[in-house]
Design a protein around this motif. Structure first.
Motif, PDB file in Angstrom:
ATOM      1  N   VAL A   1       0.889  -1.183   0.055  1.00 49.68           N
ATOM      2  CA  VAL A   1       0.005   0.219   0.040  1.00 49.68           C
ATOM      3  C   VAL A   1       0.802   1.199   0.283  1.00 49.68           C
ATOM      4  O   VAL A   1       0.537   2.229  -0.628  1.00 49.68           O
ATOM      5  CB  VAL A   1      -0.838  -0.126   1.104  1.00 49.68           C
ATOM      6  N   ALA A   2       2.089   1.367   0.516  1.00 50.16           N
ATOM      7  CA  ALA A   2       2.747   2.376   0.911  1.00 50.16           C
ATOM      8  C   ALA A   2       3.495   2.567  -0.432  1.00 50.16           C
ATOM      9  O   ALA A   2       3.623   3.908  -0.897  1.00 50.16           O
ATOM     10  CB  ALA A   2       3.937   2.297   1.940  1.00 50.16           C
TER      11      ALA A   2
ATOM     12  N   SER B   1       3.924   5.589  -5.533  1.00 50.39           N
ATOM     13  CA  SER B   1       3.824   5.588  -7.068  1.00 50.39           C
ATOM     14  C   SER B   1       2.688   6.632  -7.574  1.00 50.39           C
ATOM     15  O   SER B   1       2.940   7.310  -8.518  1.00 50.39           O
ATOM     16  CB  SER B   1       3.396   4.199  -7.469  1.00 50.39           C
ATOM     17  N   LYS B   2       1.770   6.531  -6.868  1.00 56.95           N
ATOM     18  CA  LYS B   2       0.572   7.543  -7.169  1.00 56.95           C
ATOM     19  C   LYS B   2       0.801   8.916  -6.963  1.00 56.95           C
ATOM     20  O   LYS B   2       0.510   9.947  -7.870  1.00 56.95           O
ATOM     21  CB  LYS B   2      -0.721   7.365  -6.395  1.00 56.95           C
ATOM     22  N   SER B   3       1.927   9.249  -5.900  1.00 56.47           N
ATOM     23  CA  SER B   3       2.142  10.526  -5.625  1.00 56.47           C
ATOM     24  C   SER B   3       3.070  10.949  -6.909  1.00 56.47           C
ATOM     25  O   SER B   3       2.977  12.313  -7.312  1.00 56.47           O
ATOM     26  CB  SER B   3       2.715  10.594  -4.176  1.00 56.47           C
ATOM     27  N   ARG B   4       4.100   9.960  -7.064  1.00 51.56           N
ATOM     28  CA  ARG B   4       4.788  10.551  -8.199  1.00 51.56           C
ATOM     29  C   ARG B   4       4.184  10.819  -9.516  1.00 51.56           C
ATOM     30  O   ARG B   4       4.531  11.849 -10.124  1.00 51.56           O
ATOM     31  CB  ARG B   4       5.872   9.349  -8.579  1.00 51.56           C
ATOM     32  N   VAL B   5       3.241  10.023  -9.755  1.00 55.03           N
ATOM     33  CA  VAL B   5       2.535  10.266 -11.131  1.00 55.03           C
ATOM     34  C   VAL B   5       1.816  11.747 -11.046  1.00 55.03           C
ATOM     35  O   VAL B   5       1.640  12.320 -11.929  1.00 55.03           O
ATOM     36  CB  VAL B   5       1.590   8.957 -11.385  1.00 55.03           C
TER      37      VAL B   5
ATOM     38  N   VAL C   1       3.909  14.473 -11.735  1.00 53.27           N
ATOM     39  CA  VAL C   1       4.594  14.561 -13.034  1.00 53.27           C
ATOM     40  C   VAL C   1       3.381  15.225 -13.945  1.00 53.27           C
ATOM     41  O   VAL C   1       3.619  16.140 -14.545  1.00 53.27           O
ATOM     42  CB  VAL C   1       4.794  13.254 -13.790  1.00 53.27           C
ATOM     43  N   LEU C   2       2.089  14.649 -13.446  1.00 53.28           N
ATOM     44  CA  LEU C   2       0.957  15.327 -14.363  1.00 53.28           C
ATOM     45  C   LEU C   2       0.910  16.664 -13.841  1.00 53.28           C
ATOM     46  O   LEU C   2       0.224  17.564 -14.826  1.00 53.28           O
ATOM     47  CB  LEU C   2      -0.369  14.553 -13.865  1.00 53.28           C
ATOM     48  N   ALA C   3       1.148  17.443 -12.726  1.00 51.85           N
ATOM     49  CA  ALA C   3       1.077  18.548 -12.407  1.00 51.85           C
ATOM     50  C   ALA C   3       1.950  19.398 -13.204  1.00 51.85           C
ATOM     51  O   ALA C   3       1.835  20.776 -13.204  1.00 51.85           O
ATOM     52  CB  ALA C   3       1.401  18.700 -10.754  1.00 51.85           C
TER      53      ALA C   3
END
Length: 361
Positions: free
Chosen positions: A6-7, A12-16, A19-21
């Protein structure tokens, strides 16, 4: 085990998300850059088709001007800020890729003269800015930040020195504002002076690399004169950038001995931390090209990639130069900065002219 998965998934979602930002701001930089190229090509096409004598104003200036107009007349939404801030990354990427346009023989030929003048410029700028700062009664650490910024690599050097000498936020803000304001002026003043003096590409590029503080502005000022001058400006400025660790270390040791900065335990690690890594990238690419690892078409592609990276850089320079914010920083640092930078520009111009007569740059 499930907790670890989960961590990892959360990171991983945070990094994505990060990048999207970046995408909106990068697209804005690209749109400004493409608009600048379109303006350049449209004006050149029109003037040639109608046989009108008109100077070639390259996309570099148009990208900066468009960025300045947008950045100073429009409140840019927060969604674009993260991507706009990547302009410094594109600058460093462009410089690394620019190494493909230098073979080691070119670097050896230029570096002998450039290094000598770089050392003279650094020493002279430190002494001059220190004397001016004391004459105007500026705070000691503000004087140091202005001296370091004007001698080595502008804002990057000020940021590196701030933590090393434990300078106040206000002092670093004043110093950065002064350097940024003068960098904006140099974009327009240097090419005009170089053209008026009929300087050669090498001589002008060397002067721009010595006298313009921020790497982005030095690169732009060189490119505004000519592509060849831009290459020399980047090489000379890269030599100055490589000295940042040594200059900052010297000031850090001085303030540590006065008990006003944190002691440095490992000087070698300190130097490596402050050393601009893109300088190594530039040299590695140049060495690889010199050894013939790439064919002519591949070298051309790398050079084109560097131009695209600089396109985003110059758009970012314009967008990040906010004259209203700069005007709120106070008068004295600007006066010291203006007087000092003008003197440095004149002195380095004299050095370059003298060197040109001796060695034909």
């Amino acid at each position: 085990m499930a907790t670890n998965v989960v961590a990892i998934d959360t990171r991983s979602k945070s990094r994505v998300g990060q990048v999207l930002a970046l995408i909106p701001g990068i697209l804005l930089l690209a749109a400004i850059g493409l608009a600048a190229k379109w303006i350049e090509q449209s004006i050149n096409g029109y003037t040639k088709a109608h046989h009108i004598a008109f100077p070639n104003i390259e996309y570099v200036l148009w990208a900066i001007v468009i960025g300045l107009i947008i950045g100073n007349l429009i409140k840019i939404p927060a969604i674009f800020q993260a991507g706009i801030d990547t302009y410094d990354f594109w600058l460093k990427a462009g410089i690394v890729l620019l190494g493909s346009r230098f073979v080691l023989a070119d670097i050896r030929k230029l570096t002998g003269i450039s290094l000598l003048l770089v050392f003279i410029e650094i020493g002279g700028s430190l002494l001059l800015m220190t004397a001016l700062g004391k004459a105007f009664g500026l705070r000691p650490k503000l004087i140091n930040l202005l001296a370091i910024g004007s001698s080595v690599c502008g804002v990057s050097a000020i940021i590196a020195a701030k933590g090393a000498i434990d300078a106040d936020d206000e002092d670093s803000s004043f110093a950065i504002a002064a350097i940024l304001a003068l960098g904006a002026i140099s974009l327009f003043a240097f090419p005009a002076i170089g053209s008026a003096l009929h300087m050669s590409n090498n001589a002008y590029g060397l002067w721009a690399g010595l006298a313009v503080d921020n790497t982005a502005e030095a690169t732009a000022a060189g490119a505004l004169f000519s592509d060849a001058a831009g290459k020399v400006a980047v090489l000379t400025k890269t030599c100055r950038n490589a000295m940042i660790g040594f200059v900052v270390l010297g000031y850090a040791i001085y303030w540590t001995r006065k008990g006003q900065a944190q002691a440095i335990q490992n000087k070698a690690a300190f130097l490596w931390t402050k050393f601009p890594k893109f300088v190594l990238g530039f040299l590695v690419i140049s060495a690889v090209v010199s050894l013939g690892a790439f064919n002519a078409d591949q070298v051309k592609s790398l050079a084109n990639l560097s131009r695209w990276a600089f396109l985003l850089t110059f758009a970012g320079v314009g967008l990040k130069t906010n004259f209203r914010a700069l005007s709120r920083q106070g008068v004295k640092p600007f006066v010291v900065g203006i007087v000092g930078e003008v003197l440095i520009a004149v002195l380095t111009l004299g050095l370059v002219v003298g060197a040109n007569r001796l060695w034909t740059l």
